[in-house]
Design an enzyme around this catalytic site. Structure first.
Site, PDB file in Angstrom:
ATOM      1  CG  HIS A 134    -107.381  -7.188  -5.105  1.00  7.00           C
ATOM      2  ND1 HIS A 134    -107.436  -8.054  -4.036  1.00  7.00           N
ATOM      3  CD2 HIS A 134    -107.588  -5.944  -4.597  1.00  7.00           C
ATOM      4  CE1 HIS A 134    -107.706  -7.370  -2.927  1.00  7.00           C
ATOM      5  NE2 HIS A 134    -107.791  -6.078  -3.245  1.00  7.00           N
ATOM      6  N   GLY A 188     -98.581  15.489 -30.383  1.00  6.79           N
ATOM      7  CA  GLY A 188     -99.850  14.799 -30.153  1.00  6.79           C
ATOM      8  C   GLY A 188    -100.070  14.449 -28.687  1.00  6.79           C
ATOM      9  NE  ARG A 189     -94.453  11.926 -27.106  1.00  7.22           N
ATOM     10  CZ  ARG A 189     -94.052  11.956 -28.366  1.00  7.22           C
ATOM     11  NH1 ARG A 189     -94.919  11.717 -29.346  1.00  7.22           N
ATOM     12  NH2 ARG A 189     -92.807  12.227 -28.685  1.00  7.22           N
ATOM     13  CD  GLU A 201     -96.327   8.397 -29.735  1.00 10.89           C
ATOM     14  OE1 GLU A 201     -96.953   7.373 -30.065  1.00 10.89           O
ATOM     15  OE2 GLU A 201     -96.798   9.535 -29.861  1.00 10.89           O
ATOM     16  CE  LYS A 240     -98.617  17.943 -34.618  1.00 12.19           C
ATOM     17  NZ  LYS A 240     -97.435  17.749 -33.791  1.00 12.19           N
ATOM     18  CD  GLU A 299    -105.015   3.603 -36.467  1.00  9.69           C
ATOM     19  OE1 GLU A 299    -104.711   4.557 -37.225  1.00  9.69           O
ATOM     20  OE2 GLU A 299    -104.182   3.010 -35.760  1.00  9.69           O
ATOM     21  CE  LYS A 351     -98.934   6.410 -37.499  1.00 10.30           C
ATOM     22  NZ  LYS A 351     -98.790   7.868 -37.493  1.00 10.30           N
TER      23      LYS A 351
END
Ligand code: F6P
Length: 547
Positions: A386, A269-270, A355, A209, A215, A514
């Site tokens: 499990h 973003g999400r 978030e 965005k 990263e 950040k």
């Protein structure tokens, strides 16, 4: 700031607490015993999609109190403001208009004064043309070969949503194109992908965005170097596309304007998998699949917008969560899709929910007086059975579970699907029913255990039961239904944010780390030492010594 002061909900929260404190109020088994119609009265449907919330301790009084809380919190007004394009993301002065991305061009949704529906449709048309050109071979790599694979480079919302959806929707038939996802800046991730991918047939999407995320930019640079080394610098233009709001930064990276697919800052973003960020979904699964996904989400948008609170799935899912977090003090929520295709669903919801609602400050700047988002985690069933289900059955914390299950499978082996479904139903039933000491002892004695064995082992085999769950059951996991499911959770998050009086659409909490990381990086690159706590300073020194 385009927001009202949060309503004073102290009386409503007190009422909920009092209802939860009634003697025996938590016993779901008693509620079932006293009400044969409970499963029907506490199930809500939208077409084939059923939300069964009867395996919770919500009775009529608690239900009335929860809807009362929602009304007093101004949920209906909030919903109108959300769909009206008001600046509900007050701390960033933005609307949250991801719904426009999935509605038709003439839906008339605005974000502030902008025609969000029209803009979204225009960009969607550009994406569709691009996808068609890749699929029919009009657009090829620099060597003239057709693109065989798409590599989406992004992180957070620019990775989790598209990855989850593309993997879910292509697992059954392999899809149209292979899709790969690179998010972690850890160089091992790219090294592993680079071994498998052929640069000549790989289309690289840089999904960001902001087009500034450390990263993603590092991974995009690595991919660019990899391509350029194999095919020459000129290949970059033919093999890259950008999915971003930051057209200038994408241009500076060397991506031509016709290969930049955009969206606006009113898409968080999400919530961005429905936008250009979803391009890898359309490339991997085909355009019709992507459109069906959007249609499903839009169906849920319309349901959320138009349906009275008492029959509204996102509202109910949100209120059930509020009951668990705020009335009963449960601080975690498990998400268990009984569907291997949804193996990244919980990962997506972790970002979406935590978030969005992992906040402790009210919209007016005050401190919240209530707990907010629980810890969200999950795995597909039956794998979860499990690993962590032991704790959910017998641990000291009560952790509500959302089970998700399709009635029909798409793999043609109905026996396998019956085993899967049997396990889903049995887990929910076991959580509710539990097993008493008397039952355990009777079973052990019937199997020939003596008094000493019974005394030693029986306590360990008791299940407290009465552990809540909700089940979301639907006909098939197709693209339409996956769209409905993701939008259901998105709106659940908005409902809860409204009730808690927080802003679900910002994420200031990710900033500090950040900023500190860029200072630490300079030091790791040989810059002057900064000021750190003793532990961090010692660890950095040890790191340097070990290199
Ligand atoms: O984690 C913080 C965050 O801003 C997320 O909200 C977002 O999805 C992610 O980083 C990636 O951001 P971008 O798409 O700008 O690279």
């Amino acid at each position: 700031m385009d927001s009202d002061s949060p309503a004073d909900l102290r009386a409503e929260w007190t009422r909920l607490a009092a209802l939860a404190a009634r003697p025996g109020a938590h016993d779901i088994r008693v509620l079932f015993a006293g009400d044969p119609g409970r499963a029907v009265r506490f199930s809500t449907r939208l077409d084939d999609l059923t939300l069964d919330w009867s395996k919770t301790a919500i009775d009529d009084a608690a239900r009335d109190a929860l809807f009362g809380l929602a009304r007093k919190a101004g949920l209906e007004r909030f919903r109108n403001r959300l769909f009206g394009g008001a600046l509900v993301n007050a701390t960033e002065g933005r609307a949250a208009m991801h719904m426009a991305l999935r509605g038709p061009a003439d839906a008339g949704l605005l974000a502030g004064a902008e025609d969000a529906s029209g803009l979204a449709a225009a960009e969607r048309a550009r994406m569709q043309r691009f996808v068609a050109a890749v699929h029919d071979g009009t657009l090829r790599g620099v060597t003239g070969q057709r693109f065989q694979a798409v590599l989406n480079i992004g992180i957070g919302g620019s990775d989790l949503g598209p990855r989850m959806v593309a993997e879910a929707l292509t697992m059954t038939d392999g899809g149209v194109m292979a899709a790969h996802y690179l998010s972690n800046v850890d160089g091992h991730a790219f090294a592993a992908l680079a071994r498998r991918l052929n640069p000549a047939t790989t289309l690289v999407l840089v999904a960001s965005k902001t087009f500034t995320t450390q990263e993603t930019m590092a991974n995009a640079a690595a991919a660019r170097a990899w391509l350029a080394a194999a095919l020459g610098e000129a290949a970059v233009g033919a093999h890259f596309a950008a999915l971003s709001t930051n057209h200038a930064a994408a241009a500076a990276f060397g991506i031509a304007a016709e290969r930049v697919f955009g969206f606006r800052d009113w898409v968080g973003g999400r919530y961005s998998l429905w936008s250009a960020v979803g391009l890898s979904i359309a490339l991997a699964g085909g355009w019709d699949t992507f459109q069906a996904l959007l249609d499903g989400a839009w169906a849920m948008d319309c349901h959320f917008r138009d349906t009275p609170l008492e029959a509204n799935l996102p509202v109910i899912l949100g209120l059930v969560g509020v009951w668990h977090v705020n009335a009963l003090g449960y601080r975690a929520q498990a998400i268990l899709p009984y569907d291997a295709r949804l193996h990244r669903f919980a990962a997506h919801l972790q970002q979406l929910e935590m978030e969005s609602n992992g906040k402790s400050v009210l919209l007016d700047g005050g401190s919240v007086g209530t707990a907010t988002c629980p810890v969200i985690f999950g795995e597909p069933g039956t794998d979860a059975q499990h690993s962590f289900m032991q704790l959910i059955h017998q641990g000291t914390s009560v952790i509500p579970v959302d089970f998700l299950l399709a009635a029909q499978a798409d793999h043609g082996r109905d026996g396998a699907h019956r085993i899967l479904a049997a396990n889903a139903f049995a887990q929910a039933e076991a959580l509710l029913a539990g097993k008493t000491r008397a039952q355990v002892e009777a079973e052990m004695r019937a199997a020939g255990a003596d008094d000493a064995a019974v005394a030693a082992v029986a306590p360990h085999r008791v299940f407290p039961g009465n552990r809540p769950s909700t089940t979301i059951l639907f006909r098939r996991l197709d693209a339409f239904t996956l769209g409905r499911l993701v939008a259901l959770y998105e709106h659940k998050v908005a409902v809860q944010g409204c009730l808690w009086g927080i802003n679900s659409f910002d994420q200031w909490g990710v900033e500090l780390g950040k900023v500190l990381a860029s200072g630490v990086l300079k030091e790791l690159e040989g810059g002057p030492a900064g000021v750190h706590d003793g532990s961090t300073a010692a660890l950095m020194a040890r790191f340097a010594a070990l290199r």
